[in-house]
Motif scaffolding. Structure first.
Motif, PDB file in Angstrom:
ATOM      1  N   GLY A  33      33.931  36.426  42.093  1.00 51.28           N
ATOM      2  CA  GLY A  33      34.111  37.840  41.783  1.00 51.28           C
ATOM      3  C   GLY A  33      33.772  38.736  42.958  1.00 51.28           C
ATOM      4  N   ASN A  34      32.746  38.384  43.717  1.00 48.93           N
ATOM      5  CA  ASN A  34      32.412  39.158  44.917  1.00 48.93           C
ATOM      6  C   ASN A  34      33.574  39.141  45.904  1.00 48.93           C
ATOM      7  OD1 ASN A  34      29.007  37.922  44.874  1.00 48.93           O
ATOM      8  ND2 ASN A  34      29.750  39.882  44.130  1.00 48.93           N
ATOM      9  N   LEU A  35      34.161  37.972  46.114  1.00 52.32           N
ATOM     10  CA  LEU A  35      35.262  37.864  47.075  1.00 52.32           C
ATOM     11  C   LEU A  35      36.480  38.663  46.627  1.00 52.32           C
ATOM     12  CD1 LEU A  35      35.112  34.091  48.114  1.00 52.32           C
ATOM     13  CD2 LEU A  35      33.981  36.066  49.147  1.00 52.32           C
ATOM     14  N   GLN A  36      36.654  38.786  45.320  1.00 47.98           N
ATOM     15  CA  GLN A  36      37.772  39.558  44.773  1.00 47.98           C
ATOM     16  C   GLN A  36      37.422  41.040  44.622  1.00 47.98           C
ATOM     17  OE1 GLN A  36      38.408  37.455  41.109  1.00 47.98           O
ATOM     18  NE2 GLN A  36      39.121  35.596  42.144  1.00 47.98           N
ATOM     19  N   ARG A  37      36.208  41.400  45.049  1.00 47.17           N
ATOM     20  CA  ARG A  37      35.709  42.771  45.007  1.00 47.17           C
ATOM     21  C   ARG A  37      35.690  43.315  43.575  1.00 47.17           C
ATOM     22  NH1 ARG A  37      34.805  44.501  49.931  1.00 47.17           N
ATOM     23  NH2 ARG A  37      34.580  46.656  49.272  1.00 47.17           N
ATOM     24  N   ARG A  38      35.244  42.471  42.656  1.00 49.68           N
ATOM     25  CA  ARG A  38      35.093  42.875  41.272  1.00 49.68           C
ATOM     26  C   ARG A  38      33.677  43.379  41.031  1.00 49.68           C
ATOM     27  NH1 ARG A  38      39.424  41.524  38.417  1.00 49.68           N
ATOM     28  NH2 ARG A  38      40.851  40.026  39.346  1.00 49.68           N
ATOM     29  N   TYR A  39      33.524  44.220  40.021  1.00 52.00           N
ATOM     30  CA  TYR A  39      32.197  44.672  39.611  1.00 52.00           C
ATOM     31  C   TYR A  39      31.558  43.547  38.803  1.00 52.00           C
ATOM     32  CZ  TYR A  39      33.150  49.429  41.184  1.00 52.00           C
ATOM     33  OH  TYR A  39      33.418  50.534  41.967  1.00 52.00           O
ATOM     34  N   ILE A  40      30.648  42.830  39.441  1.00 50.80           N
ATOM     35  CA  ILE A  40      29.993  41.692  38.805  1.00 50.80           C
ATOM     36  C   ILE A  40      28.527  42.043  38.613  1.00 50.80           C
ATOM     37  CG2 ILE A  40      29.419  39.248  38.996  1.00 50.80           C
ATOM     38  CD1 ILE A  40      32.393  39.805  38.624  1.00 50.80           C
ATOM     39  N   GLY A  41      28.171  42.353  37.388  1.00 53.33           N
ATOM     40  CA  GLY A  41      26.797  42.706  37.072  1.00 53.33           C
ATOM     41  C   GLY A  41      26.213  41.719  36.092  1.00 53.33           C
ATOM     42  N   ARG A  42      26.450  41.940  34.796  1.00 54.72           N
ATOM     43  CA  ARG A  42      25.901  41.045  33.770  1.00 54.72           C
ATOM     44  C   ARG A  42      26.633  39.711  33.707  1.00 54.72           C
ATOM     45  NH1 ARG A  42      28.779  44.931  30.443  1.00 54.72           N
ATOM     46  NH2 ARG A  42      30.606  43.946  29.492  1.00 54.72           N
ATOM     47  N   THR A  43      27.840  39.626  34.299  1.00 52.45           N
ATOM     48  CA  THR A  43      28.588  38.378  34.314  1.00 52.45           C
ATOM     49  C   THR A  43      27.810  37.339  35.109  1.00 52.45           C
ATOM     50  OG1 THR A  43      30.673  39.607  34.218  1.00 52.45           O
ATOM     51  CG2 THR A  43      30.791  37.287  34.878  1.00 52.45           C
ATOM     52  N   ASP A  44      27.518  36.201  34.497  1.00 45.89           N
ATOM     53  CA  ASP A  44      26.629  35.228  35.130  1.00 45.89           C
ATOM     54  C   ASP A  44      27.429  34.188  35.911  1.00 45.89           C
ATOM     55  OD1 ASP A  44      24.072  34.526  35.778  1.00 45.89           O
ATOM     56  OD2 ASP A  44      23.689  33.373  33.965  1.00 45.89           O
ATOM     57  N   GLU A  45      28.053  34.628  36.978  1.00 39.65           N
ATOM     58  CA  GLU A  45      28.881  33.749  37.794  1.00 39.65           C
ATOM     59  C   GLU A  45      28.040  32.836  38.689  1.00 39.65           C
ATOM     60  OE1 GLU A  45      33.144  35.836  38.726  1.00 39.65           O
ATOM     61  OE2 GLU A  45      31.571  36.031  40.224  1.00 39.65           O
ATOM     62  N   PRO A  46      28.526  31.626  38.948  1.00 36.52           N
ATOM     63  CA  PRO A  46      27.883  30.769  39.938  1.00 36.52           C
ATOM     64  C   PRO A  46      28.333  31.152  41.346  1.00 36.52           C
ATOM     65  CG  PRO A  46      29.784  29.640  39.040  1.00 36.52           C
ATOM     66  CD  PRO A  46      29.673  30.952  38.292  1.00 36.52           C
ATOM     67  N   LEU A  47      27.651  30.618  42.337  1.00 38.52           N
ATOM     68  CA  LEU A  47      28.099  30.776  43.711  1.00 38.52           C
ATOM     69  C   LEU A  47      29.433  30.064  43.902  1.00 38.52           C
ATOM     70  CD1 LEU A  47      24.827  30.003  45.720  1.00 38.52           C
ATOM     71  CD2 LEU A  47      25.736  32.250  45.103  1.00 38.52           C
ATOM     72  N   CYS A  48      30.284  30.623  44.752  1.00 38.28           N
ATOM     73  CA  CYS A  48      31.479  29.908  45.184  1.00 38.28           C
ATOM     74  C   CYS A  48      31.097  29.064  46.406  1.00 38.28           C
ATOM     75  CB  CYS A  48      32.601  30.885  45.505  1.00 38.28           C
ATOM     76  SG  CYS A  48      32.245  31.996  46.892  1.00 38.28           S
ATOM     77  N   THR A  80      38.319  45.338  39.236  1.00 41.78           N
ATOM     78  CA  THR A  80      38.321  45.850  40.605  1.00 41.78           C
ATOM     79  C   THR A  80      38.607  47.347  40.588  1.00 41.78           C
ATOM     80  OG1 THR A  80      40.690  45.545  40.971  1.00 41.78           O
ATOM     81  CG2 THR A  80      39.249  43.643  41.411  1.00 41.78           C
ATOM     82  N   ALA A  81      38.317  48.004  41.700  1.00 44.57           N
ATOM     83  CA  ALA A  81      38.617  49.426  41.808  1.00 44.57           C
ATOM     84  C   ALA A  81      40.113  49.675  41.652  1.00 44.57           C
ATOM     85  CB  ALA A  81      38.124  49.960  43.149  1.00 44.57           C
ATOM     86  N   ALA A  82      40.936  48.792  42.206  1.00 44.68           N
ATOM     87  CA  ALA A  82      42.389  48.955  42.111  1.00 44.68           C
ATOM     88  C   ALA A  82      42.864  48.890  40.666  1.00 44.68           C
ATOM     89  CB  ALA A  82      43.087  47.887  42.949  1.00 44.68           C
ATOM     90  N   GLU A  83      42.241  48.032  39.883  1.00 39.91           N
ATOM     91  CA  GLU A  83      42.632  47.893  38.478  1.00 39.91           C
ATOM     92  C   GLU A  83      42.255  49.117  37.656  1.00 39.91           C
ATOM     93  OE1 GLU A  83      42.208  43.001  38.189  1.00 39.91           O
ATOM     94  OE2 GLU A  83      40.577  44.300  37.502  1.00 39.91           O
ATOM     95  N   MET A  84      41.315  49.903  38.159  1.00 41.57           N
ATOM     96  CA  MET A  84      40.833  51.058  37.395  1.00 41.57           C
ATOM     97  C   MET A  84      41.185  52.387  38.039  1.00 41.57           C
ATOM     98  SD  MET A  84      37.044  49.753  36.146  1.00 41.57           S
ATOM     99  CE  MET A  84      36.430  49.317  37.783  1.00 41.57           C
ATOM    100  N   GLU A  85      42.065  52.374  39.012  1.00 40.59           N
ATOM    101  CA  GLU A  85      42.348  53.602  39.759  1.00 40.59           C
ATOM    102  C   GLU A  85      42.880  54.739  38.892  1.00 40.59           C
ATOM    103  OE1 GLU A  85      45.213  52.963  42.773  1.00 40.59           O
ATOM    104  OE2 GLU A  85      46.645  51.917  41.487  1.00 40.59           O
ATOM    105  N   ASN A  86      43.476  54.407  37.763  1.00 39.95           N
ATOM    106  CA  ASN A  86      43.993  55.444  36.864  1.00 39.95           C
ATOM    107  C   ASN A  86      43.132  55.638  35.624  1.00 39.95           C
ATOM    108  OD1 ASN A  86      46.319  55.993  38.487  1.00 39.95           O
ATOM    109  ND2 ASN A  86      47.277  54.119  37.691  1.00 39.95           N
ATOM    110  N   ASP A  87      41.974  55.026  35.613  1.00 43.45           N
ATOM    111  CA  ASP A  87      41.047  55.151  34.491  1.00 43.45           C
ATOM    112  C   ASP A  87      40.208  56.412  34.701  1.00 43.45           C
ATOM    113  OD1 ASP A  87      38.832  55.015  32.772  1.00 43.45           O
ATOM    114  OD2 ASP A  87      38.761  52.839  32.831  1.00 43.45           O
TER     115      ASP A  87
END
Length: 203
Positions: free
Chosen positions: A14-29, A87-94
């Motif tokens: 998610g970091n590499l995709q520049r997503r807002y990753i907060g409570r999502t419990d992702e592992p390291l890539c 991502t910011a791009a996915e929410m640009e019109n939100d």
């Protein structure tokens, strides 16, 4: 004085995709694992405190493979609410996202956590953990970008604003805690004076 290491966890998908990753419990890539391994042997500490998030715990285990650590629940990342995983791009019109960004990302997040609440939580958790460290012992903290910025906005010297303390995944900031402030020696793994940090330079 205590030497302090503030380490941002290695990267996740998610970091590499520049997503807002907060409570999502992702592992390291795989890159995140490599970033953590590159810190092994560079950082030495007598006390270790870690966010409960999987990415932080995995980073700590790779950097300090034989060291026990204390999990500090309130060092977790911001809950990004309705922005989580996007991502910011996915929410640009939100309109809710635009309002938040136009406010400098400092306001409350719908169904999530406000910046002020997150800063207060992380700073209080850091200070409680640091208070348990014996005088003259070093301490490392493995947690998240927002939490590191919150701690250093309040305690870091020389003085910088919140975003001035941003570091990338798998990087660290180190300095000396004098009982009141953290006198920084290295930011993002680079010495602030072009030399290896020493205690005498911080006093």
């Amino acid at each position: 004085m205590n030497q302090i290491w503030l380490i941002r966890h290695g990267a996740t998908a998610g970091n590499l995709q520049r997503r807002y990753i907060g409570r999502t419990d992702e592992p390291l890539c795989s890159l995140g694992e490599q970033q953590a391994l590159q810190l092994r042997g560079i950082i030495s500490a007598e006390c270790l405190f870690v966010s409960p998030m999987l990415r932080a715990r995995q980073t700590a285990a790779l950097v300090f493979p034989t060291m026990a650590y204390s999990v500090v629940q309130d060092l977790r990342e911001t809950d990004f609410g309705i922005f989580e995983g996007k991502t910011a791009a996915e929410m640009e019109n939100d309109p809710q996202y635009r309002l938040w960004v136009e406010g400098g990302c400092r306001g409350d997040i719908p169904e999530g956590e406000g910046a002020a609440d997150c800063k207060r939580r992380c700073l209080n958790a850091f200070c409680r953990a640091l208070a348990s460290v014996p005088a003259e012992q070093s301490a490392a903290f493995v947690f998240h970008g927002g939490g590191i910025m919150a701690v250093l906005e309040a305690l870091g010297r020389p003085k910088r604003d919140y975003y001035g303390w941003h570091i990338e995944n798998g990087k660290y900031i180190t300095g000396w805690y004098d009982g009141k402030n953290i006198l920084t020696d290295e930011i993002g793994g680079q010495s602030t004076n072009g030399q290896s940090p020493t205690r005498s330079e911080s006093v």
